[in-house]
Design an enzyme around this catalytic site. Structure first.
Site, short mmCIF file in Angstrom:
data_model
loop_
_atom_site.label_atom_id
_atom_site.label_comp_id
_atom_site.label_asym_id
_atom_site.label_seq_id
_atom_site.Cartn_x
_atom_site.Cartn_y
_atom_site.Cartn_z
N LYS A 95 66.75 115.18 95.60
CA LYS A 95 65.76 115.86 96.44
C LYS A 95 65.86 117.38 96.32
CE LYS A 95 65.46 112.09 99.78
NZ LYS A 95 65.62 111.67 101.20
N GLY A 115 63.88 93.94 100.30
CA GLY A 115 64.38 92.60 100.06
C GLY A 115 65.71 92.63 99.33
N HIS A 116 66.38 91.50 99.35
CA HIS A 116 67.60 91.31 98.56
C HIS A 116 67.50 89.96 97.86
CE1 HIS A 116 69.95 94.86 99.33
NE2 HIS A 116 69.77 94.76 100.63
N ASP A 158 69.09 88.92 91.31
CA ASP A 158 69.56 90.21 90.81
C ASP A 158 69.89 90.15 89.32
OD1 ASP A 158 69.31 91.28 93.30
OD2 ASP A 158 71.45 91.62 93.64
#
Length: 375
Positions: free
Chosen positions: A77, A140-141, A171
Site C-alpha cells: 500500500k 471462502g476456504h 487448495d
C-alpha cells in the site's frame, strides 16, 4: 534422472501469495530450478510463519512450503514499495498472486499494470471463485469450496452427514496443481509465440476435475450421485472401509472381479454373496461381520502377499515404518522426478544469517542483482 540443469533454470518468479495454494505452487517451480522471490508484509510476514509447531523462528508449515525461495518485506500500500515490486515484476517471467479479484489492480500490481511493463509476463491468479461471475467477491476456504461444489456431500456417515476431508483438496488439487500446470503451458506458449498469458485459477471451479465421474454419469443417465450410494462413495461392498475387532479399520478397494473373488475366499464370504449386484447392502453387512470378527493384525497377515486390494488403515508410525512416508525428506513433497538435492531447508544452518534466506528472523532487503531494494 539426475542432471546439472533443471527445467526452469533461468526463470524468475515473483510470488505475492500467502498460506498454501500459491506458495505450494511456487515451491514446485523452485524445485524445478526457478528463482522464486517471495514478497511478504513488513513485520510479521506471511501469516503461516506464526503457525505451530515451529522450526526455529518460523512455523514448520512455512519452512516446508517456502524452502528454496527468497523472502522480502514490502508494504504494497506504500507507493514507493509498490513501485519497487513492480520493477521486480518487470524483470520476472511469472507473477503468482492470490488476492481477491480487483485487489491487485487497486494496489497497482494487476495484470494490465504488470503487462504494460512486461508484455511477456505469465501472470497467474489463484482465487476461490475466479475473476468473473457472481461469486468472485466472496470469502471462502477449502471446506467451503468443497461444500459448494457438491463433492463434500457425496460421502456420508450413517446419519447422512458429510465428513471432513482428509486434506485441503480444493487448495491443492483445485489451486496449486492447476496453477503449476498452466504456468508451464504458458511458458511453453511464450516460447512459441513470444506472448505472455493471464491465468485465472478458480479453486471452486477446478474441483470439477475431481468430480469427472459424476459428470460423466450425469451425461449418461441424467442423475446426480446419491450420497453414500455410488460405487466409490459407499454403495459397493467392494469399495468400503470396514471396522476390525480391535477398533482399527480395513480399506477394501477390490473393484475388479479377480480381486473381489480372491478377497471373498480369504474372508470366508459365502459363494451366494460373491455376485453382489442387486444385493449390495446384504453383502456389505456380511463382509463387515467377517472383517469385524478379527483384529487388524490378523488381517494384515491374511492380506500379506495377496493381490486383493485390501489393506489395514495405517497409523502415521506404521506408514513411516513401511517406507511410504518420509517425514525427514521434505524434498519428496512434490517429487518432480529430477535431482533437487541442491534445495536446502530454509532453516538449514548454512543459510542462517544469509540475507534473503527464507526463515531468517527478519524479512531482509533484496540484493542488488534484483533491484537493490530496501529494509
Amino acid at each position: 534422472m539426475t542432471t546439472d540443469i533443471r527445467p526452469l533454470d533461468g526463470i524468475r518468479v515473483l510470488d505475492l501469495s500467502t498460506l498454501l495454494p500459491g506458495p505450494l505452487g511456487t515451491l514446485f517451480l523452485a524445485e524445478a530450478g526457478a528463482d522464486v522471490i517471495k514478497i511478504e508484509r513488513p513485520g510479521h510476514g506471511d501469516e503461516m510463519r506464526s503457525y505451530v509447531p515451529k522450526l526455529g523462528e518460523a512455523s514448520a508449515n512455512y519452512a516446508v512450503l517456502n524452502r528454496g525461495k527468497r523472502a522480502f518485506a514490502a508494504d504494497l500500500k506504500d507507493p514507493a514499495d509498490r513501485d519497487r515490486v513492480l520493477d521486480l515484476a518487470a524483470s520476472a517471467d511469472v507473477v503468482m498472486e492470490q488476492f481477491r479479484p480487483g485487489v491487485a489492480d487497486r494496489l497497482g500490481l494487476g495484470y494490465d499494470q504488470v503487462r504494460a511493463r512486461n508484455p511477456k509476463i505469465v501472470y497467474c491468479s489463484i482465487t476461490g471463485y475466479g475473476q468473473t461471475g457472481p461469486h468472485t467477491a466472496r470469502a471462502g476456504h477449502d471446506l467451503n469450496y468443497l461444500a459448494e461444489s457438491g463433492l463434500l456431500g457425496v460421502v456420508t456417515d450413517g446419519t447422512g452427514a458429510p465428513q471432513l476431508p482428509v486434506s485441503v483438496l480444493a487448495d491443492i488439487a483445485g489451486g496449486s496443481y492447476p496453477a503449476v500446470l498452466n504456468i508451464l503451458l504458458a511458458l511453453r506458449q511464450r516460447d512459441l509465440t513470444g506472448r505472455g498469458s493471464r491465468l485465472d485459477i478458480s479453486m471452486a471451479h477446478n474441483l470439477q476435475v475431481l468430480a469427472y465421474g459424476y459428470f460423466a454419469a450425469h451425461q449418461g443417465s441424467g442423475e446426480w450421485p446419491r450420497p453414500g450410494r455410488e460405487q466409490l462413495t459407499g454403495g459397493s461392498p467392494r469399495y468400503r472401509i470396514y471396522s476390525t475387532s480391535d477398533g482399527r479399520h480395513v480399506a477394501v478397494g477390490a473393484l475388479e472381479r479377480k480381486f473381489w473373488e480372491r478377497l471373498a475366499v480369504l474372508i470366508g464370504l459365502p459363494a451366494r454373496l460373491v455376485d453382489d449386484e442387486g444385493q449390495e447392502d446384504v453383502v456389505i453387512a456380511a463382509v463387515a461381520e467377517r472383517i469385524g470378527a478379527h483384529p487388524a493384525e490378523y488381517w494384515r497377515k491374511v492380506f500379506d502377499g495377496e493381490d486383493v486390494c485390501a489393506t489395514v488403515v495405517s497409523t502415521w508410525d506404521e506408514a513411516v515404518d513401511a517406507g511410504l512416508v518420509e517425514p525427514d525428506r521434505p524434498e519428496r513433497l512434490t517429487g518432480p522426478g529430477f535431482d533437487v538435492g541442491t534445495l536446502r531447508s530454509p532453516l538449514d544452518p548454512a543459510l542462517r544469517g544469509t540475507p534473503g534466506a527464507v526463515g531468517y528472523p527478519s524479512l531482509d532487503p533484496l540484493p542488488a542483482d534484483v533491484g537493490g531494494l530496501w529494509r
